[in-house]
Design an enzyme around this catalytic site. Structure first.
Site, PDB file in Angstrom:
ATOM      1  N   GLU A 226      18.736  25.593 -11.323  1.00 33.75           N
ATOM      2  CA  GLU A 226      17.722  26.181 -11.979  1.00 33.75           C
ATOM      3  C   GLU A 226      18.472  26.778 -13.615  1.00 33.75           C
ATOM      4  O   GLU A 226      18.007  26.399 -14.496  1.00 33.75           O
ATOM      5  CB  GLU A 226      16.849  27.237 -11.532  1.00 33.75           C
ATOM      6  CG  GLU A 226      15.725  27.841 -12.535  1.00 33.75           C
ATOM      7  CD  GLU A 226      14.847  28.847 -11.768  1.00 33.75           C
ATOM      8  OE1 GLU A 226      14.715  29.170 -10.404  1.00 33.75           O
ATOM      9  OE2 GLU A 226      14.299  29.588 -12.388  1.00 33.75           O
ATOM     10  N   ARG A 304      11.054  39.619  -7.841  1.00 33.95           N
ATOM     11  CA  ARG A 304      10.529  38.975  -6.529  1.00 33.95           C
ATOM     12  C   ARG A 304      10.787  39.753  -5.352  1.00 33.95           C
ATOM     13  O   ARG A 304      10.047  39.624  -4.460  1.00 33.95           O
ATOM     14  CB  ARG A 304      10.775  37.636  -6.534  1.00 33.95           C
ATOM     15  CG  ARG A 304       9.881  36.753  -5.535  1.00 33.95           C
ATOM     16  CD  ARG A 304      10.034  35.188  -5.634  1.00 33.95           C
ATOM     17  NE  ARG A 304       9.252  34.525  -6.643  1.00 33.95           N
ATOM     18  CZ  ARG A 304       7.996  34.338  -6.609  1.00 33.95           C
ATOM     19  NH1 ARG A 304       7.220  34.478  -5.251  1.00 33.95           N
ATOM     20  NH2 ARG A 304       7.403  33.489  -7.313  1.00 33.95           N
ATOM     21  N   GLU A 706       9.429  26.666  -0.871  1.00 35.00           N
ATOM     22  CA  GLU A 706      10.216  28.085  -0.474  1.00 35.00           C
ATOM     23  C   GLU A 706       9.921  28.702   0.780  1.00 35.00           C
ATOM     24  O   GLU A 706      10.615  29.291   1.558  1.00 35.00           O
ATOM     25  CB  GLU A 706      10.173  28.952  -1.611  1.00 35.00           C
ATOM     26  CG  GLU A 706      10.924  28.250  -2.729  1.00 35.00           C
ATOM     27  CD  GLU A 706      10.902  29.299  -4.082  1.00 35.00           C
ATOM     28  OE1 GLU A 706       9.715  29.270  -4.710  1.00 35.00           O
ATOM     29  OE2 GLU A 706      11.776  29.913  -4.278  1.00 35.00           O
TER      30      GLU A 706
HETATM   31  N1  MTE Z   1      13.917  20.427  -1.176  1.00 35.23           N
HETATM   32  C1  MTE Z   1      14.706  19.585  -1.267  1.00 35.23           C
HETATM   33  N2  MTE Z   1      14.766  18.440  -0.509  1.00 35.23           N
HETATM   34  N3  MTE Z   1      15.658  19.812  -2.110  1.00 35.23           N
HETATM   35  C2  MTE Z   1      15.782  20.939  -2.864  1.00 35.23           C
HETATM   36  O1  MTE Z   1      16.579  20.892  -3.665  1.00 35.23           O
HETATM   37  N4  MTE Z   1      14.580  22.845  -3.546  1.00 35.23           N
HETATM   38  C3  MTE Z   1      13.499  24.268  -3.106  1.00 35.23           C
HETATM   39  C4  MTE Z   1      12.397  23.537  -2.405  1.00 35.23           C
HETATM   40  N5  MTE Z   1      12.646  22.245  -1.598  1.00 35.23           N
HETATM   41  C5  MTE Z   1      14.755  21.917  -2.823  1.00 35.23           C
HETATM   42  C6  MTE Z   1      13.611  21.418  -1.864  1.00 35.23           C
HETATM   43  C7  MTE Z   1      13.257  25.094  -3.959  1.00 35.23           C
HETATM   44  S1  MTE Z   1      14.156  26.279  -4.368  1.00 35.23           S
HETATM   45  C8  MTE Z   1      12.074  25.031  -4.460  1.00 35.23           C
HETATM   46  S2  MTE Z   1      11.406  26.416  -5.806  1.00 35.23           S
HETATM   47  C9  MTE Z   1      11.266  24.046  -4.622  1.00 35.23           C
HETATM   48  O2  MTE Z   1      11.540  22.825  -3.642  1.00 35.23           O
HETATM   49  C10 MTE Z   1      10.833  23.387  -5.987  1.00 35.23           C
HETATM   50  O3  MTE Z   1      10.043  22.308  -5.685  1.00 35.23           O
HETATM   51  P1  MTE Z   1       8.328  22.285  -5.671  1.00 35.23           P
HETATM   52  O4  MTE Z   1       8.018  23.260  -6.896  1.00 35.23           O
HETATM   53  O5  MTE Z   1       7.840  21.004  -6.147  1.00 35.23           O
HETATM   54  O6  MTE Z   1       8.165  22.750  -4.340  1.00 35.23           O
HETATM   55  N1  HPA Z   2      10.502  31.732  -9.080  1.00 28.70           N
HETATM   56  C1  HPA Z   2      11.685  31.006  -9.389  1.00 28.70           C
HETATM   57  N2  HPA Z   2      12.240  30.531 -10.537  1.00 28.70           N
HETATM   58  C2  HPA Z   2      11.917  31.691 -11.629  1.00 28.70           C
HETATM   59  C3  HPA Z   2      10.756  32.548 -11.296  1.00 28.70           C
HETATM   60  C4  HPA Z   2      10.207  32.751 -10.157  1.00 28.70           C
HETATM   61  O1  HPA Z   2       9.388  33.645  -9.827  1.00 28.70           O
HETATM   62  N3  HPA Z   2      10.660  33.136 -12.558  1.00 28.70           N
HETATM   63  C5  HPA Z   2      11.605  32.601 -13.327  1.00 28.70           C
HETATM   64  N4  HPA Z   2      12.256  31.718 -12.817  1.00 28.70           N
HETATM   65 MO1  MOS Z   3      13.616  27.437  -6.385  1.00 21.63          MO
HETATM   66  S1  MOS Z   3      14.685  29.197  -5.839  1.00 21.63           S
HETATM   67  O1  MOS Z   3      12.563  28.585  -7.178  1.00 21.63           O
HETATM   68  O2  MOS Z   3      14.345  26.758  -7.715  1.00 21.63           O
END
Ligand code: MTE
Ligand code: HPA
Ligand code: MOS
Length: 757
Positions: A226, A304, A706
């Site tokens: 990120e 958070r 998550e």
């Molecule tokens: N799933 C896979 N296969 N690989 C990843 O890197 N990242 C996770 C989750 N699932 C991840 C994953 C994290 S930390 C987040 S915040 C969300 O996917 C982000 O994607 P989304 O917002 O589309 O759910």
């Molecule tokens: N979640 C994940 N990533 C972020 C957030 C959050 O709430 N705020 C800023 N970056």
């Molecule tokens: Mo997920 S820790 O918000 O990339």
């Protein structure tokens, strides 16, 4: 519908940064990093390294034409160290050579002298010494000062949760190419293409429009990309700016493990007060977050933690405080759950402590305090469409919880060296970036004149299946077969000013934008079709690659409408912007409505413990999960399973170890254990909760990335249950991960032995 990447993934054909065909004159980058955790740099000698054949140049802070600053929230992090170093692994210089091997040889030839300064590695030490990233934050509800007096039982305790390595399969990396007129194209393995663009522009001292960032897909990010994909891309960009030649830079696993931050370790204290009927009347907690040597995302992650400090329980009196403690470790960063898991572990520990003291089952306290409709969270949001009790009750009934508990008791009565444990873990996770201004996204949809469609969004595909979901949204609204839609790479020139792919919100935010853009296109095409068929616009429906008149199939095909629209010079491209409505938060009073909605669920975990060896197996995890109305259950179940495995790993096996000099000891896969097929749960049952869904979720399909990670916390308490079945004298440590070593010590401890931490 299958994940659209599955075909190329299993054939090894999917492209990642390292697969890109590079220009013939491409050079390789490598970082020279600090060997010490804290000190003043008194001298560095690059001359031998620079003289090595094949070394092109070594870049340092002196070569930066803009600002030597990469801090996103707080400007406290240089790209390359200047006079001081603050953690082992801190980048000092960037070697550019003809090959990676030459760069490695050059790195060994650099000599550095550092006058060492005292170091801090733990959050507690940082607090004692007043070393913080920013001011502490506190959330308050009711009045804890007076409400503990009204409690029949009050307990205090402390907890520790360790960090966690992201271990994305694809390490950090980028490929940077010079274009004409000083323009630069960066292909990066990042969750935040705009963050890379913005930071590169700042460091290089050029406007953002001179930098194009492209992301194909990531071999996993999990939060680790990120913010922390940025420095590597920026380093290579600085080199490209000077050399006008392409530079590729993939971190090898050792460098990646050593130089990047991880999940934040937390040391916390709590005080919990209950009344005779087991209602939690008051809760206080202080969270010490080990932030590392710079802010990175720590303030947002700390926030958070406070948002999730009461998990899925209603507690009328709450006072929680978080301190981001500055230490001499690599800056810790986002990791699936983003501070939420650390907060939720503490309330679960507090409940366990109370249950132990009262000699009752932990789940009776959990069950008595589950959140109900219109309850207030400590941050002022009123809970609506709450599924805490429904998911709990469904799990209890569908998985026959009481029978399971009885079976485990019977097993433990009959067996001496083998004990079983069980726990129930409810979750409530808030969906939205907690920083309200980040909750927006855009999409750009092109319909080409042959009727095929290209969709660009700000979403980054990292295995979570977001591209498949975007494709499903476009195909459904446009009424065409999924094979007509292609998802483009994520590119800052097509979709600008994006928030990172994070906070589990990507499908909601970008999906809503796709939906809006497609609806605008359909509005226009409806006019065209209505004229072509001479029927009223309101009767026109696009479905199954053709036009329907209400529910009746017409002979008019999608392609024919598109061809006609072209002739009429109608725009076949659309761009839309979505910003989550309703949400707001006022930091001056720490109250508001920060989340679009919450995701709920309940997991029942059972484990078997070998009381001779301290080893354990997770027998089963039985989950009732609130998907809303899932638009892709295959992908969503994959997310639950993956997150669960990651959560169990964090709670049981994965042990980050820094030595007293602040050097990472768990710096390879031989010393850092992630869950494998043998340590994964033997069975995972997932029942989707029946619910109405939420209109702020894309097609009522709730965010899923998550939340399920926190089901893994159940493994900790299931193990503890089994340990206590063997050794009634065992005193809870609430010290995760609960590794077999700690379990073995616990099985044979005679009386209270609190761990030093
Ligand atoms: N799933 C896979 N296969 N690989 C990843 O890197 N990242 C996770 C989750 N699932 C991840 C994953 C994290 S930390 C987040 S915040 C969300 O996917 C982000 O994607 P989304 O917002 O589309 O759910
Ligand atoms: N979640 C994940 N990533 C972020 C957030 C959050 O709430 N705020 C800023 N970056
Ligand atoms: Mo997920 S820790 O918000 O990339």
């Amino acid at each position: 519908m299958k994940n659209i990447d599955s075909y190329t993934h299993v054939r090894g054909e999917s492209l990642f940064v390292d697969d890109l065909i590079t220009r013939q004159d491409t050079l390789q980058g490598l970082v020279f990093d600090s060997p010490k955790a804290h000190g003043k740099i008194t001298s560095i000698d690059y001359s031998k390294a620079k003289n090595l054949k094949g070394v092109v140049n070594i870049f340092t802070h002196k070569d930066i034409l803009g600002e030597n600053q990469i801090g996103g929230i707080i400007p406290d992090e240089p790209l390359w160290a200047e006079n001081e170093v603050h953690f082992c692994g801190q980048p000092i210089a960037f070697i550019v050579a003809e090959t990676e091997l030459i760069a490695k040889k050059a790195r060994a030839l650099i000599s550095i002298e550092i006058e060492e300064l005292p170091i801090i590695t733990t959050a507690k030490e940082a607090k004692e010494k007043g070393s913080f990233i920013n001011a502490p934050r506190s959330f308050n509800l009711g009045n804890t000062k007076t409400s503990f007096d009204a409690c029949d039982y009050v307990y205090e305790g402390k907890t520790f949760t360790n960090g966690q390595e992201h271990l994305y399969l694809e390490t950090q990396g980028c490929y940077v190419v010079p274009l004409e007129n000083g323009n630069i194209k960066i292909t990066s393995s990042t969750q935040g293409p705009t963050q890379v663009q913005k930071t590169a522009a700042k460091v290089l001292g050029i406007p953002m429009h001179k930098i194009e960032v492209d992301v194909i897909r990531l071999g996993g990010g999990f939060g680790g990309k990120e913010d922390q994909a940025t420095p590597w891309a920026v380093m290579a960009a600085v080199a490209v700016q000077h050399l006008n030649k392409p530079v590729k830079f993939m971190l090898n696993r050792h460098d990646d493990l050593r130089m990047t931050g991880k999940r934040h370790p937390y040391e916390s204290t709590f005080k919990i007060g209950l009344t005779k009927d087991l209602k939690i009347n008051a809760f206080e907690a202080e969270f010490l977050q080990n932030s590392g040597a710079a802010a990175d995302l720590s303030p947002a992650i700390a926030e958070r933690t406070l948002f999730h400090a009461t998990n899925s329980y209603f507690i009328p009196n709450v006072h929680t405080t978080v301190l981001s403690c500055k230490t001499n470790l690599p800056p810790n960063t986002a990791f699936r759950g983003f501070g939420g898991p650390q907060g939720m572990f503490v309330i679960e520990a507090a409940i366990a402590k109370a249950a132990n003291a009262l000699k009752i089952d932990k789940r009776l306290i959990q069950e008595a305090n589950l959140l109900a409709e219109n309850d207030e969270f400590s941050y002022g949001q009123i809970a609506t469409q709450v599924e805490a009790k429904s998911s709990w009750t469904t799990a209890k009934e569908q998985f026959k919880l009481e029978q399971l508990e009885q079976e485990i008791d019977d097993f433990n009565q009959k067996n001496f060296l083998s004990k079983k444990g069980i726990s129930v873990m409810p979750i409530a996770f808030g969906i939205s970036f907690t920083n309200t201004p980040m909750n927006h996204a855009r999409a750009l949809v092109h319909i080409y004149q042959d009727g095929s469609i290209g969709v660009s969004t700000g979403a980054v595909e990292m295995g979570q299946g977001v591209n498949t979901k975007m494709l499903q949204v476009a195909a459904e609204i446009l009424g065409v077969h999924q094979s007509k839609v292609k998802l483009e790479t994520t590119n800052t020139t097509r979709v600008a000013n994006t928030s990172p792919t994070a906070a589990s919100s990507t499908a909601d935010l970008n999906g809503k934008a796709v939906e809006m853009a497609c609806n605008l296109l359909i509005e226009r095409l409806t006019k065209v079709a209505s004229k072509m068929l001479s029927v009223a616009e309101k009767e026109i429906v696009f479905r199954e690659d053709r036009v329907f008149i209400n529910t009746k199939k017409s002979t008019l095909l999608w392609e024919e409408v598109i061809a006609q629209a072209m002739l009429q010079r109608i725009a076949l491209s659309e761009n839309a912007h979505y910003a989550t409505p309703i949400i707001h938060f006022d930091k001056t009073v720490e109250k508001g409505h920060p989340f679009a909605y919450h995701v709920y669920g309940t997991a029942i975990t059972t484990i078997t413990l070998d009381c001779l060896r301290g080893t354990y197996e997770v027998d089963a995890v039985k989950i009732v999960h609130d998907f809303g109305k899932s638009m892709n259950l295959q992908i969503d179940i994959g997310q639950v399973e993956g997150a669960l495995a990651q959560g169990i790993g964090w709670m049981t096996l994965e042990e980050i170890a820094y030595n007293n000099e602040g050097r990472l000891e768990s710096n390879a896969l031989s010393t850092y254990k992630v869950p494998d097929i043998f340590s994964a749960a033997k069975t995972i049952d997932i029942i989707p909760l029946k619910t109405a869904g939420n209109t702020l979720a894309i097609k009522k399909s709730k965010a899923v990335g998550e939340p399920p990670l926190m089901y893994g916390i159940g493994a900790y308490f299931a193990i503890e249950h089994a340990v206590k079945a063997f050794n009634p004298n065992y005193l809870s440590k609430f010290h995760a991960p609960f590794t077999p070593e700690k379990v073995l010590t616990g099985l044979y401890e005679k009386k209270s032995e609190t761990l030093n931490h």
